[in-house]
Scaffold this motif. Sequence first.
Motif, PDB file in Angstrom:
ATOM      1  N   ALA A   1       0.698  -1.177  -0.066  1.00  0.00           N
ATOM      2  CA  ALA A   1      -0.002   0.073  -0.182  1.00  0.00           C
ATOM      3  C   ALA A   1       0.854   1.295  -0.026  1.00  0.00           C
ATOM      4  O   ALA A   1       0.463   2.264  -0.682  1.00  0.00           O
ATOM      5  N   GLU A   2       1.960   1.164   0.842  1.00  0.00           N
ATOM      6  CA  GLU A   2       2.958   2.495   0.845  1.00  0.00           C
ATOM      7  C   GLU A   2       3.519   2.579  -0.567  1.00  0.00           C
ATOM      8  O   GLU A   2       3.588   3.674  -0.942  1.00  0.00           O
ATOM      9  N   ASN A   3       4.085   1.398  -1.253  1.00  0.00           N
ATOM     10  CA  ASN A   3       4.737   1.539  -2.287  1.00  0.00           C
ATOM     11  C   ASN A   3       3.831   1.984  -3.424  1.00  0.00           C
ATOM     12  O   ASN A   3       4.261   2.750  -4.495  1.00  0.00           O
TER      13      ASN A   3
ATOM     14  N   LEU B   1      -3.540   7.415   5.110  1.00  0.00           N
ATOM     15  CA  LEU B   1      -3.872   6.152   4.990  1.00  0.00           C
ATOM     16  C   LEU B   1      -3.828   5.611   6.674  1.00  0.00           C
ATOM     17  O   LEU B   1      -4.803   4.855   6.907  1.00  0.00           O
ATOM     18  N   TYR B   2      -2.788   5.675   7.335  1.00  0.00           N
ATOM     19  CA  TYR B   2      -2.691   5.162   8.612  1.00  0.00           C
ATOM     20  C   TYR B   2      -3.751   5.739   9.602  1.00  0.00           C
ATOM     21  O   TYR B   2      -3.792   5.203  10.468  1.00  0.00           O
TER      22      TYR B   2
ATOM     23  N   ASP C   1      -1.916   5.596  14.639  1.00  0.00           N
ATOM     24  CA  ASP C   1      -1.442   6.919  15.062  1.00  0.00           C
ATOM     25  C   ASP C   1       0.090   6.958  15.007  1.00  0.00           C
ATOM     26  O   ASP C   1       0.776   7.979  14.560  1.00  0.00           O
ATOM     27  N   SER C   2       0.726   5.812  15.321  1.00  0.00           N
ATOM     28  CA  SER C   2       2.264   5.987  15.508  1.00  0.00           C
ATOM     29  C   SER C   2       2.765   6.102  13.718  1.00  0.00           C
ATOM     30  O   SER C   2       3.760   6.838  13.582  1.00  0.00           O
ATOM     31  N   ALA C   3       2.224   5.220  13.126  1.00  0.00           N
ATOM     32  CA  ALA C   3       2.669   5.020  11.786  1.00  0.00           C
ATOM     33  C   ALA C   3       2.420   6.443  11.112  1.00  0.00           C
ATOM     34  O   ALA C   3       3.253   6.840  10.094  1.00  0.00           O
TER      35      ALA C   3
END
Length: 259
Positions: free
Chosen positions: A204-206, A229-230, A236-238
């Motif tokens: 998803a990130e890529n 997205l996060y 919350d950390s991401a």
Amino acid sequence: MRHEALTVPAERHWVAEYSQYQSGGWSTLSLMNNSGSPTDVRIADCVPVETTLLRQMPTTRKFLASLGLRYMWVRLARLSPNSFLWEHRDYDELDEVERRRLHVPLMTNSSATLVTGGKRVCLRPGHIWQLAPTHVHGACNLLGPDRYHLLIDCYSNDRLSELTASRWLDDADVVDLPVATDDEIQRHLDKALTLARLGYLQSAENYLLRLFYQQSLPEGRIYDLIAWLYDELGDDSAAREWRANKMARLGIDGSKGVA
């Protein structure tokens, strides 16, 4: 010079430095630096010396001597197929001294491009390409083979001004990326969110990071999308980590807030 780059002695291990700025597949070796070691590749202001590798590359050595520039650091860079240098800005950590980066493509292909300012540029061999790395940019090699560039970081001086006085850019080398609409961005976000909810967080990130090479988006928007997205996933950390990534990779001063 291409032959010398492609026949680097086997004992010279390419170094994958700056891992946070890439997908993997981008590696370098130094030809001029502050230590003389080819594997010392994290650039810094210095009065460089030749590395042991450059001494084994007579044609490249002669070429560098012929330019008459005031060098800061010189590297060989290899970008493998299906590899990306993510959107970023360089030189932020260095002193405020005017400098430029010159690219000398040694071997490349039509799917290996540089993206900056919403434009995709194919850096063809046979030319020296000047880049101001303080401008946000990224690079990719989609299909291969490996892309090899000679990267020359140098300080501005009269010789550099002379070399670049007649600079030009062929419009045929530049492609305008389509501007992403709000609907398109939402579709991309929905797809990334689906991947993430299936457990494919890295994919998803890529997927979102690669949009930088496909569509024209405001500076740093890619990182905002990943943070969002996060937020949607309740992580919350991401989300904080990706907002910090944006500031670090784009050289944004924390006291100025996020652009």
